[in-house]
Design an enzyme around this catalytic site. Structure first.
Site, short mmCIF file in Angstrom:
data_model
loop_
_atom_site.label_atom_id
_atom_site.label_comp_id
_atom_site.label_asym_id
_atom_site.label_seq_id
_atom_site.Cartn_x
_atom_site.Cartn_y
_atom_site.Cartn_z
N GLU A 299 1.67 -0.50 -4.93
CA GLU A 299 0.76 0.56 -5.21
C GLU A 299 1.81 1.84 -5.53
O GLU A 299 2.05 2.45 -4.48
CB GLU A 299 -0.12 0.97 -4.31
N ASP B 114 0.79 -1.27 0.23
CA ASP B 114 0.00 -0.05 -0.12
C ASP B 114 0.87 1.30 0.08
O ASP B 114 1.81 1.46 0.68
CB ASP B 114 -0.88 -0.14 1.31
#
Length: 713
Positions: free
Chosen positions: A387, A351
């Site tokens: 990401e 993330d």
């Protein structure tokens, strides 16, 4: 009876049972004293025993208790200066979770005592000091024995180009499934249940990517509003599977349950990828709670401003872990290795990965974080998905991660959405995204599999909502619809939200098929948002992070079985034909023994597309020839692999267009394999040069058999 206490050792960190006793080790560089706190349970009235830790090696405080057993509940109290203006926030009144805890029992019972400062002190705010004891309200760390019979578990080790990812939430995926026992719905056990596994196998999924399972916290303000941190991007325990997803969750049983889930998925040939959040923690900014890292050693874990009082925030959550510091890097690497070796997971999706790559400010793809991962013999061999952005300046780094990484391709998502809603000047970019985004990855000697292609993900509209709403509808989140992305590149197809208009309903269904077809025929690694194949809706909510309810759960009773069948067919086509999952780039050149190129783009007239045609702003359709005989890839045994020839026509115009099939050099007979404008496919053959009508807003896939005699080595 007086407890026996031995010095212990500094490594490994955390609580480690060796069969005779437990070694406890905690990094706290700036601490002046540390107490190990033992509890007889996770209850708020649990009896506490405090033991001062005397031994300290390399800034790690350690102790060994020879009579302690697995199942022991514990925490720490850490002593040191309370000088928030200098970055020190030690407060021994706060019970702290072990950063290396393998299991954490219970959940937070929000109370003012959990904060290091006095809530309501308007004069001094976070500079004030809170003497309340937080132990009754904070979850307890739990010692586990780690014993589990893997029964010869073997990781599937799916090649990147053969990978098909299904992004899912542990609870949302299974919580309402009628064929899963009610007592395990929404848990690790439910994901590992035969019903769930059979569903994934029938779809053709090779990897399930789970939203965060690391122990996380639901913020106080969300709970007060009847909401929760449903997605789980609020980690406080990087080694502990969250107890909220456990059917049992007693004394570390959640660890065993997670392992059993992985073992069952592996037996079915399905990999497990974890969405991990190493960029920040649940402690938030200077006004957040003191749960673990802040109280253990605030300056040693977080990025702080120059004066030390405030937190650098590249994540939008209030803080950023400082991955430049050795102790934080070690924590992250130890966590990754643990999940690979002890929990047998197959990869990670990081993330806001750009936050981990930042040096003092700029994103640096040569940072220590990447260096350590690249040289690690374990971590470097699993699937590493970035990401590739954060919210800080220069944080959008799609295409810039180093070799060995694959990336969520946000540019793919944006382009495909724009193309199918009819935006102009998209042909060139669409062609690039369809063929693997060579503009982003080829110059770095990466392959098309560096791109994780997706249309939708957990964050944003579902596929159903993407074609049903022009605007977000997040009122249920309690933030006056201010949260969530405003620019969704969505199109409601003629009406906002639910409608009884059969024309719009049919049009939306076709658009969903267009998106899915684009996704599974594109080069790269496709990622399907769980539930999109069923027509799952969130009623226009594009930020359902706090909705642990029907907004986010699958509605199995209302599943669109026609769309499920269509999705299965697409995945079957992709898996059967290596043309759509190449290991290398198209080169746009003739193949030895073949008079045509490996890829050719065509105009409707059947002519090869000239360079100037790519600059036609109004053009919204194109055809592409994919030479299956030109793949000439090699399997693990050294055999060359050929495939059929394919001709794909994309028409994003709002009217039908007549296309002429290419001449006999490209295929002797063409048959229609798929047409998004209809669920019924004609069983007839088309001669080269035949004119075919392509319906408005649709994709048609033709194929012609490969004739080996026309090739030579």
């Amino acid at each position: 009876m007086e407890r026996k206490i031995y010095p212990g050792v500094p490594y490994p960190q955390g609580a480690t049972f060796d069969g005779k006793g437990i070694n406890f080790a905690l990094f706290a560089k700036h601490a002046e004293g540390v107490e190990l706190c033992l509890f007889d349970s996770e209850r708020s009235d649990a009896k506490e025993e405090r033991i001062a830790i005397k031994e300290r090696t390399h800034d790690i405080w350690h102790i060994y208790l020879p009579d302690a057993k697995p199942g022991q509940h514990y925490g720490y109290r850490v002593y040191g200066p309370y000088k928030p203006e200098e970055g020190y926030r030690f407060n021994p009144n706060k019970l702290l979770i072990d950063p290396y805890a393998k299991a954490i029992a219970g959940t937070i019972n929000w109370h003012e005592s959990i904060f290091g400062y006095q809530i309501g002190n308007e004069e001094f705010k976070d500079l004030s000091f809170n003497e309340q004891d937080s132990a009754p309200y904070v979850p307890k760390s739990v010692v586990i024995d780690g014993i589990f019979d893997w029964e010869g578990d073997t990781k599937p080790q799916i090649m990147h180009h053969q990978t098909i990812i299904y992004e899912a939430h542990i609870k949302g995926f299974t919580f309402t499934h009628p064929d899963i026992p009610e007592n395990i719905r929404g848990t690790y056990a439910a994901i590992g249940h035969p019903v769930t596994i059979q569903y994934l196998q029938d779809l053709g999924i090779t990897a399930i990517e789970l939203l965060p399972v690391h122990y996380f916290v639901s913020d106080w303000h969300l709970q007060d509003n009847g909401l929760s941190n449903y997605w789980g991007y609020n980690t406080i325990g990087f080694f502990a599977p969250d107890v909220k997803y456990s059917a049992s969750g007693v004394n570390g049983e959640q660890v065993t349950e997670f392992k059993q889930m992985v073992k069952c998925l592996h037996a079915a040939g399905i990999e497990v990828i974890l969405d991990v959040v190493y960029n920040h923690t649940a402690e938030g900014n200077e006004l957040g709670p003191t749960l673990s890292f802040r109280g253990i050693d605030n300056r040693a874990y977080y990025r702080l401003t120059e004066d030390g009082r405030y937190y650098v925030d590249y994540t939008g959550t209030g803080n950023t872990l400082n991955a430049n510091l050795p102790n934080v890097l070690q924590l992250i690497m130890d966590s990754l290795r643990y999940w690979i070796t002890d929990m047998h997971v197959d990869g990670f999706r990081f993330d806001l990965a750009s936050a981990l790559a930042r040096g003092f400010h700029d994103v640096d793809k040569l940072s220590a974080f990447f260096d350590i991962i690249h040289q690690d013999p374990l971590i470097s061999q699993v699937k590493l998905i970035a990401e590739p952005w954060d919210i800080g300046e220069g944080g959008y780094q799609v295409g810039n991660f180093p070799a060995g990484w694959i990336e969520w391709n946000g540019k793919y998502r944006d382009c495909i959405r724009d193309f199918w809603r009819g935006e102009e000047s998209k042909l060139g970019e669409f062609a690039s995204r369809f063929t693997g985004s060579s503009d982003l990855y080829r110059d770095d000697d990466r392959t098309p599999t560096a791109s994780v292609n997706f249309i939708t993900a957990h964050d944003g509209f579902t596929l159903y909502d993407l074609v049903s709403y022009n605007e977000k509808h997040n009122e249920a989140n309690g933030e006056n619809n201010r949260d969530g992305e405003n620019h969704n590149r969505s199109w409601n197809c003629g009406a906002e939200g639910p409608t009884d208009d059969p024309v719009i309903i049919a049009f939306r269904a076709k658009q969903r098929r267009n998106f899915l077809t684009s996704l599974f025929l594109s080069q790269g690694i496709p990622m399907l948002l769980g539930g999109d194949e069923q027509g799952r809706t969130q009623n226009g909510n594009n930020n359902a992070y706090c909705q642990d309810n029907e907004v986010s759960w699958y509605d199995w009773k209302s599943a669109d079985h026609e769309l499920i069948t269509f999705t299965k067919k697409l995945i079957q086509i992709r898996k059967k034909h290596p043309t759509f999952c190449r290991r290398k780039w198209f080169i746009g050149q003739k193949i030895k023994g073949n008079e045509v190129e490996d890829i050719v783009w065509f105009l409707p007239e059947g002519l090869i597309m000239p360079d100037e045609a790519w600059d036609n702003d109004a053009a919204k359709s194109l055809a592409v020839y994919l030479n299956g005989g030109g793949i000439q890839s090699v399997d693990l045994q050294g055999n060359k692999i050929y495939d059929d020839h394919f001709y794909v026509i994309f028409n994003a115009h709002d009217e039908a267009i007549t296309y002429q099939l290419p001449d006999e050099r490209y295929g002797e007979k063409w048959s229609k394999l798929l047409d998004t404008a209809t669920t019924e496919i004609e069983g007839i053959l088309y001669e080269p040069g035949t004119q075919v009508v392509i319906a408005d807003r649709s994709v048609v896939l033709f194929h012609a058999p490969f004739v080996p005699t026309s090739f030579s080595d």
